[in-house]
Design a protein around this motif. Sequence first.
Motif, PDB file in Angstrom:
ATOM      1  N   HIS A 166      -7.542   8.277  -3.430  1.00 51.03           N
ATOM      2  CA  HIS A 166      -6.470   7.522  -2.984  1.00 51.03           C
ATOM      3  C   HIS A 166      -7.059   6.155  -2.071  1.00 51.03           C
ATOM      4  O   HIS A 166      -6.468   4.958  -2.130  1.00 51.03           O
ATOM      5  N   GLY A 196      -6.913   1.968  -2.606  1.00 48.98           N
ATOM      6  CA  GLY A 196      -6.236   0.813  -1.373  1.00 48.98           C
ATOM      7  C   GLY A 196      -5.152   1.698  -0.802  1.00 48.98           C
ATOM      8  O   GLY A 196      -4.360   0.791  -0.258  1.00 48.98           O
ATOM      9  N   GLY A 197      -5.059   2.863  -0.957  1.00 53.01           N
ATOM     10  CA  GLY A 197      -3.622   3.462  -0.114  1.00 53.01           C
ATOM     11  C   GLY A 197      -4.328   3.707   1.294  1.00 53.01           C
ATOM     12  O   GLY A 197      -5.329   4.407   1.678  1.00 53.01           O
ATOM     13  N   ASN A 198      -3.147   3.903   1.951  1.00 51.34           N
ATOM     14  CA  ASN A 198      -3.263   4.631   3.428  1.00 51.34           C
ATOM     15  C   ASN A 198      -3.054   6.185   3.186  1.00 51.34           C
ATOM     16  O   ASN A 198      -2.424   6.638   2.276  1.00 51.34           O
ATOM     17  N   VAL A 245      -8.692   1.089   5.196  1.00 50.65           N
ATOM     18  CA  VAL A 245      -7.335   1.740   4.808  1.00 50.65           C
ATOM     19  C   VAL A 245      -6.899   2.246   6.259  1.00 50.65           C
ATOM     20  O   VAL A 245      -7.808   2.626   6.815  1.00 50.65           O
ATOM     21  N   LYS A 272       0.841  -1.204   0.068  1.00 50.56           N
ATOM     22  CA  LYS A 272       0.058   0.032   0.077  1.00 50.56           C
ATOM     23  C   LYS A 272       0.861   1.184  -0.018  1.00 50.56           C
ATOM     24  O   LYS A 272       1.816   1.578   0.824  1.00 50.56           O
ATOM     25  N   LYS A 273       0.581   2.189  -0.869  1.00 50.46           N
ATOM     26  CA  LYS A 273       1.206   3.472  -0.981  1.00 50.46           C
ATOM     27  C   LYS A 273       0.504   4.435   0.104  1.00 50.46           C
ATOM     28  O   LYS A 273      -0.799   4.438   0.390  1.00 50.46           O
ATOM     29  N   THR A 274       1.145   5.039   0.770  1.00 51.96           N
ATOM     30  CA  THR A 274       0.718   6.264   1.720  1.00 51.96           C
ATOM     31  C   THR A 274       0.751   7.621   1.171  1.00 51.96           C
ATOM     32  O   THR A 274       1.860   7.892   0.880  1.00 51.96           O
TER      33      THR A 274
END
Length: 260
Positions: A22, A26-28, A52, A2-4
Motif C-alpha cells: 500500500h 502511495g497510500g498512507n 507516506v 492518497k488512500k489511507t
Amino acid sequence: MKKTALITGASSGIGKELARIHAKEGGNLVLVARREDKLLELKEELEQKYHVDVKIIVKDLTVLESAKEIYQEIKEAGIEIDYLINNAGFGGRGKFHERAWEQDLAMIQLNILALTALTRLFLPDFVKRNEGKILNVSSTASLMPGPLQAVYYATKAYVTSFSNAIAEELHDTNVTVTALLPGATETEFAKTSGMDKTSLFERAFEPKDVARDGYKAMIDGRLNVIAGVTFSQRMIMGMAPVLPKKMILKQVRQMQEVKE
C-alpha cells in the motif's frame, strides 16, 4: 488523493507485506499491532522509502474494548479510512479438549470478535461516503473442518461466510468486501500454532506473494481470492465437497499431525 489503509496485525507476515504494498502505491497507513518496536521499525521504513504518512496504534485486539478504542483514536486524529484490512489472527494445534481454554477464547476474540467489531465500526462511514474497501484475511482452512485445529478452522469459516454475506448486502453501493484465503504461508503463524512441524507446511509460500494477490483482489472488488496453494491443493479443495466427509476429516487430521 492518497488512500489511507488501516491494517491490523501489521508488525509481521502478510500484514507487514500488505503495508509495504500500500505504501508503494502511495497510500498512507494506520498500522495496528501489539509490538511497538516492530511497528516503529516499519513506520520508519515506509515513511523514508515511500514518503507516506504512517500512524501506529499499539493495541492488543484480544481485549474486548480494543476495536472501539482504535476507532475512537482514529476519529480524534481526524483520519479518514479508505481501506480496512482485518489481517490480525492466530491459530493453535492440539485436541480441543486438551488445549488451554484461555488460548482458544483469545483466538475467538481476535479472529472473530475484533474483526467483526472493526467492520461494524468503519462500515457505516464507508456506506455514508459510498466508497471504501474491506479485506478480511481468512484462510483455505475456512473451506473444511480442521481436526487438531478445530477452533481455528471454525473461526476462519466464520470470516469467509461473514465477508461474503455483507458483500452481497452492499451490492447496490460502491463499497466492496473481499475475503483472502491463504494456504500455508511462511509467517510467524506456523511457529506460534505449532504447524511448522507438520506436512501441511512442508511447502509454504512467501507472505509477499500472498499479500500481493490479496491486495489486488481488494482493489478489484473481488469476493474471494485463494492464494499460496499448490495445484494439487487446489484440486483437493475442488473435490472436497463431493468426497466423503470422514475421508476429508482423516486427511486433514493426518496433515496436521506433528512428524516424528
